[in-house]
Structures are given as C-alpha cells and as structure tokens.
Design a protein around this motif. Structure first.
Motif, PDB file in Angstrom:
ATOM      1  N   SER A 102      25.537  23.088   7.075  1.00 24.23           N
ATOM      2  CA  SER A 102      24.350  23.428   6.297  1.00 24.23           C
ATOM      3  C   SER A 102      24.258  22.446   5.147  1.00 24.23           C
ATOM      4  O   SER A 102      25.143  21.610   4.936  1.00 24.23           O
ATOM      5  CB  SER A 102      24.422  24.859   5.759  1.00 24.23           C
ATOM      6  N   LEU A 103      23.169  22.558   4.379  1.00 22.61           N
ATOM      7  CA  LEU A 103      23.027  21.773   3.159  1.00 22.61           C
ATOM      8  C   LEU A 103      23.586  22.598   2.009  1.00 22.61           C
ATOM      9  O   LEU A 103      22.869  23.336   1.349  1.00 22.61           O
ATOM     10  CB  LEU A 103      21.551  21.420   2.930  1.00 22.61           C
ATOM     11  N   LEU A 104      24.889  22.498   1.808  1.00 23.73           N
ATOM     12  CA  LEU A 104      25.529  23.275   0.751  1.00 23.73           C
ATOM     13  C   LEU A 104      24.885  22.979  -0.601  1.00 23.73           C
ATOM     14  O   LEU A 104      24.440  21.860  -0.841  1.00 23.73           O
ATOM     15  CB  LEU A 104      27.023  22.947   0.706  1.00 23.73           C
ATOM     16  N   PRO A 105      24.774  24.020  -1.467  1.00 22.85           N
ATOM     17  CA  PRO A 105      25.440  25.326  -1.385  1.00 22.85           C
ATOM     18  C   PRO A 105      24.695  26.381  -0.572  1.00 22.85           C
ATOM     19  O   PRO A 105      25.094  27.538  -0.563  1.00 22.85           O
ATOM     20  CB  PRO A 105      25.517  25.743  -2.856  1.00 22.85           C
ATOM     21  N   ARG A 106      23.636  26.008   0.119  1.00 19.89           N
ATOM     22  CA  ARG A 106      22.889  26.978   0.912  1.00 19.89           C
ATOM     23  C   ARG A 106      23.640  27.283   2.211  1.00 19.89           C
ATOM     24  O   ARG A 106      24.298  26.419   2.787  1.00 19.89           O
ATOM     25  CB  ARG A 106      21.500  26.446   1.239  1.00 19.89           C
ATOM     26  N   TYR A 107      23.546  28.519   2.653  1.00 19.62           N
ATOM     27  CA  TYR A 107      24.116  28.974   3.924  1.00 19.62           C
ATOM     28  C   TYR A 107      25.609  28.691   4.031  1.00 19.62           C
ATOM     29  O   TYR A 107      26.084  28.144   5.020  1.00 19.62           O
ATOM     30  CB  TYR A 107      23.341  28.372   5.109  1.00 19.62           C
ATOM     31  N   ARG A 108      26.322  29.070   2.975  1.00 17.52           N
ATOM     32  CA  ARG A 108      27.776  29.091   3.074  1.00 17.52           C
ATOM     33  C   ARG A 108      28.175  30.204   4.042  1.00 17.52           C
ATOM     34  O   ARG A 108      27.423  31.132   4.293  1.00 17.52           O
ATOM     35  CB  ARG A 108      28.390  29.346   1.691  1.00 17.52           C
ATOM     36  N   GLY A 109      29.401  30.116   4.574  1.00 20.78           N
ATOM     37  CA  GLY A 109      29.901  31.175   5.438  1.00 20.78           C
ATOM     38  C   GLY A 109      29.720  30.882   6.915  1.00 20.78           C
ATOM     39  O   GLY A 109      29.682  29.726   7.343  1.00 20.78           O
ATOM     40  N   ARG A 110      29.584  31.970   7.698  1.00 29.44           N
ATOM     41  CA  ARG A 110      29.573  31.863   9.156  1.00 29.44           C
ATOM     42  C   ARG A 110      28.166  31.577   9.695  1.00 29.44           C
ATOM     43  O   ARG A 110      27.157  31.887   9.064  1.00 29.44           O
ATOM     44  CB  ARG A 110      30.072  33.177   9.769  1.00 29.44           C
ATOM     45  N   PRO A 185      30.603  18.898  -8.159  1.00 29.41           N
ATOM     46  CA  PRO A 185      30.741  20.357  -8.006  1.00 29.41           C
ATOM     47  C   PRO A 185      29.482  20.989  -7.453  1.00 29.41           C
ATOM     48  O   PRO A 185      28.355  20.554  -7.746  1.00 29.41           O
ATOM     49  CB  PRO A 185      31.022  20.830  -9.439  1.00 29.41           C
ATOM     50  N   LEU A 186      29.660  22.019  -6.645  1.00 27.91           N
ATOM     51  CA  LEU A 186      28.532  22.791  -6.138  1.00 27.91           C
ATOM     52  C   LEU A 186      28.155  23.879  -7.126  1.00 27.91           C
ATOM     53  O   LEU A 186      29.024  24.519  -7.712  1.00 27.91           O
ATOM     54  CB  LEU A 186      28.902  23.448  -4.800  1.00 27.91           C
ATOM     55  N   ASP A 187      26.868  24.083  -7.281  1.00 27.32           N
ATOM     56  CA  ASP A 187      26.381  25.212  -8.077  1.00 27.32           C
ATOM     57  C   ASP A 187      26.134  26.363  -7.110  1.00 27.32           C
ATOM     58  O   ASP A 187      25.065  26.470  -6.510  1.00 27.32           O
ATOM     59  CB  ASP A 187      25.099  24.831  -8.811  1.00 27.32           C
ATOM     60  N   LEU A 188      27.131  27.224  -6.957  1.00 29.21           N
ATOM     61  CA  LEU A 188      27.039  28.287  -5.958  1.00 29.21           C
ATOM     62  C   LEU A 188      25.924  29.273  -6.268  1.00 29.21           C
ATOM     63  O   LEU A 188      25.420  29.946  -5.361  1.00 29.21           O
ATOM     64  CB  LEU A 188      28.377  29.020  -5.850  1.00 29.21           C
ATOM     65  N   ALA A 189      25.506  29.352  -7.515  1.00 32.11           N
ATOM     66  CA  ALA A 189      24.409  30.256  -7.874  1.00 32.11           C
ATOM     67  C   ALA A 189      23.094  29.827  -7.233  1.00 32.11           C
ATOM     68  O   ALA A 189      22.168  30.631  -7.097  1.00 32.11           O
ATOM     69  CB  ALA A 189      24.252  30.311  -9.395  1.00 32.11           C
ATOM     70  N   GLN A 190      23.016  28.566  -6.835  1.00 28.14           N
ATOM     71  CA  GLN A 190      21.799  28.054  -6.195  1.00 28.14           C
ATOM     72  C   GLN A 190      21.853  28.211  -4.673  1.00 28.14           C
ATOM     73  O   GLN A 190      20.923  27.791  -3.975  1.00 28.14           O
ATOM     74  CB  GLN A 190      21.604  26.571  -6.536  1.00 28.14           C
ATOM     75  N   GLY A 191      22.924  28.794  -4.169  1.00 27.39           N
ATOM     76  CA  GLY A 191      23.097  28.893  -2.725  1.00 27.39           C
ATOM     77  C   GLY A 191      23.123  30.318  -2.228  1.00 27.39           C
ATOM     78  O   GLY A 191      22.611  31.246  -2.862  1.00 27.39           O
TER      79      GLY A 191
END
Length: 303
Positions: A102-110, A185-191
């Motif tokens: 995916s285009l991190l931080p979007r769609y992290r996980g499975r 760093p990834l901004d996980l709040a945006q994902g």
C-alpha cells in the motif's frame, strides 16, 4: 530474507540481480487449499543455490540464534505471513526492512490491496519501510504508486503492486548498501490499519449501492474466495460485475435479481444496476436460460 507470494518472487529476483548474498531464505509451504496465482519463492531460491527453510515457527530461540550466526547486514521481509519478534529485528547490523502493498501510512495491516479496492480507491502501491515491533509503522525508505482502474480485480492490482515492489527495491537497494538512504518517519495519524479478511467477509450487503457492491465483487474475485449472496436457498457467487449504464429496471423492488436478454442483472438500492457477467452455483457458471427452478421466478428479492 523472509518471503512469499508474487512480491516475494519479484523482490528475490531483484536481490539476486544486484548480486546480494542471501544466507537463508525463510518461506512457507504452499497451502493445497489456496489458489497459487503467484510464483514460487522456494523454487526460485533453490534454482539459484539459496538455502531455503520453511519452519512452522520462525520465532524460536534456535532460529533466531541461527540468524545471528550469519551476522547479516540486512534482514528483508517481502510478504512473509508471520510476524517477526523483536529479537529478529535486532539480528541485522544495518537494519530490517519490509515491503508493504500500500501507500503507507494508508492501509497498514492485512490484505491491503483488497481493502483499498473495497474502499473504492483509485490508486495504491508498494512501500519499503524499516521494521518495528508495531506492524507497518517504521520509517519509509521509498514507495511507488500504481493505478486502480474501475474494473480492476484484486489479482490485477496485486500484479501491479508486485511490479512496483521490484521497482522500489531496484531504486532503494543501492542506497541502503551505500548507507545513503534517508528513511522518513511515517505519520500514522494520517493512515489507517485493517485486519485480515475471511471468506465469510465476501457476503454482499444489498443495503449498499451498486458501486460499493461492485467494489466488493472485484476485491474478492477469483482466485480469491469471491463475493456471494443467497436467494431462495441458493448460494450464488458473483464473480464478475459491471456498473451498468442503464438505471434500475425495478426500482420499487430493489434490491433484486433478474435476467434480460440472456444476461443477469441486480437492481440496487441507489437506483443503479449491476450487470453480472459471471454468476455461479457450486463453482459452475449459471446462464439465465439454464437457471435452476429457485431462480426462475423473477425479479428475486436480494437481502
């Protein structure tokens, strides 16, 4: 290296092409109940003289000690299906890196490709990032986007993502080796983070509109488990659909299933309709002229 599926094949091919020495490749035994739409990491590694291991549990002290014994510069994970414990991430001297679809931080996980299609995204991609204990959360090295077209299936997009993954690795590997990569760093709040999907998640919710139903159908279309519904005791698999240009034929009775001119259609609650290009019962395609008695009286209510 930990790898499986088509992303694993493409990334292994790239490492070999760039002359990287792989001390051990960990992969999985193929599941006979799963469609093997992807190439074999195990076979490609064996053909190139790479040591292959397929333990049921790679996180044992014995396997981690074996990893340390080789004193690797890097650890790579390319679509390996098991989480690696923190002790593994400490093994390489210069870092552990994962390729995510995916285009991190979007769609992290499975199942990132499937989730992106289900949510109607028009693009996704492949992202190489540093590994942390928290999944898909480490600093981003590089990423490459790919388009998701209106009727692309998960297989179509998965192959695009695999090609993008190889391209990302092709660009990034020389920088990692030279020490010139600059992960940010990834901004996980945006994902976003999503869990795994199961075959039962392919059940169609007819309270949703035509586009949403179509997105589910293509997100789980074969070789994946498929979308399904139940009508008059028949479990119908909807394998391929299109959002039709014509409006619903029976809007007052929507959602409903019916046939016109030897083609199946489903009217949806938003006043639009789907043309069903392939529908099956027990893995056999069902044409309108050969429909079982349970489907003969139309239109049929969909719930």
């Amino acid at each position: 290296m930990f790898a499986y599926s088509e992303v694993g094949v493409r990334c292994l091919r790239e490492l070999l092409a760039q002359g990287v020495e792989i001390s051990i490749l960990f992969t999985h035994a193929d599941d006979p109940g799963e469609s093997q739409w992807f190439g074999s990491v195990r076979q490609l590694a064996a053909d190139n003289g790479v040591r292959v291991e397929m333990p049921d549990d790679v996180n044992t002290p014995e396997w981690i000690a074996e990893g340390r014994r080789h004193d690797p510069d890097f650890l790579f994970s390319f679509y390996y299906r098991y989480m690696l414990k923190a002790d593994w991430l400490k093994v390489p001297r210069r870092g552990a890196f994962n390729m995510h679809g995916s285009l991190l931080p979007r769609y992290r996980g499975r199942a990132p490709v499937h989730w992106a299609i289900i949510h109607g995204e028009t693009e996704t991609g492949a992202s190489l990032h540093a590994m942390l204990e928290k999944p898909d959360a480490g600093a981003l090295v590089d990423q490459q986007s790919v388009p998701i077209l209106e009727n692309d299936t998960a297989l179509d997009v998965s192959l695009k993502v695999a090609a993008a993954a190889q391209e990302v690795l092709h660009r990034s590997l020389p920088k990692l080796i030279a020490g010139s990569a600059d992960p940010r760093p990834l901004d996980l709040a945006q994902g976003s983070y999503f869990g795994r999907r199961r075959p039962e998640d392919g059940r169609i919710d007819w309270r949703q509109g035509a586009r949403t139903v179509h997105d589910l159908v293509r997100a789980v279309a074969p070789p994946f488990p498929g979308a399904f519904t139940e009508v008059n005791g028949c479990r119908l698999a909807l394998l391929e659909t299109r959002v039709d240009a014509e409006p619903a034929r029976h809007p007052a009775e929507a959602p409903c299933l019916y046939a016109v001119d030897d083609a199946w259609y489903a009217d949806c609650v938003d006043g639009r309709r789907l043309r069903i290009l392939r529908m099956a019962i027990d893995q056999r395609n069902v044409a309108p002229q050969a429909a079982p008695p349970a489907l003969s009286k139309q239109p049929l209510a969909l719930t």
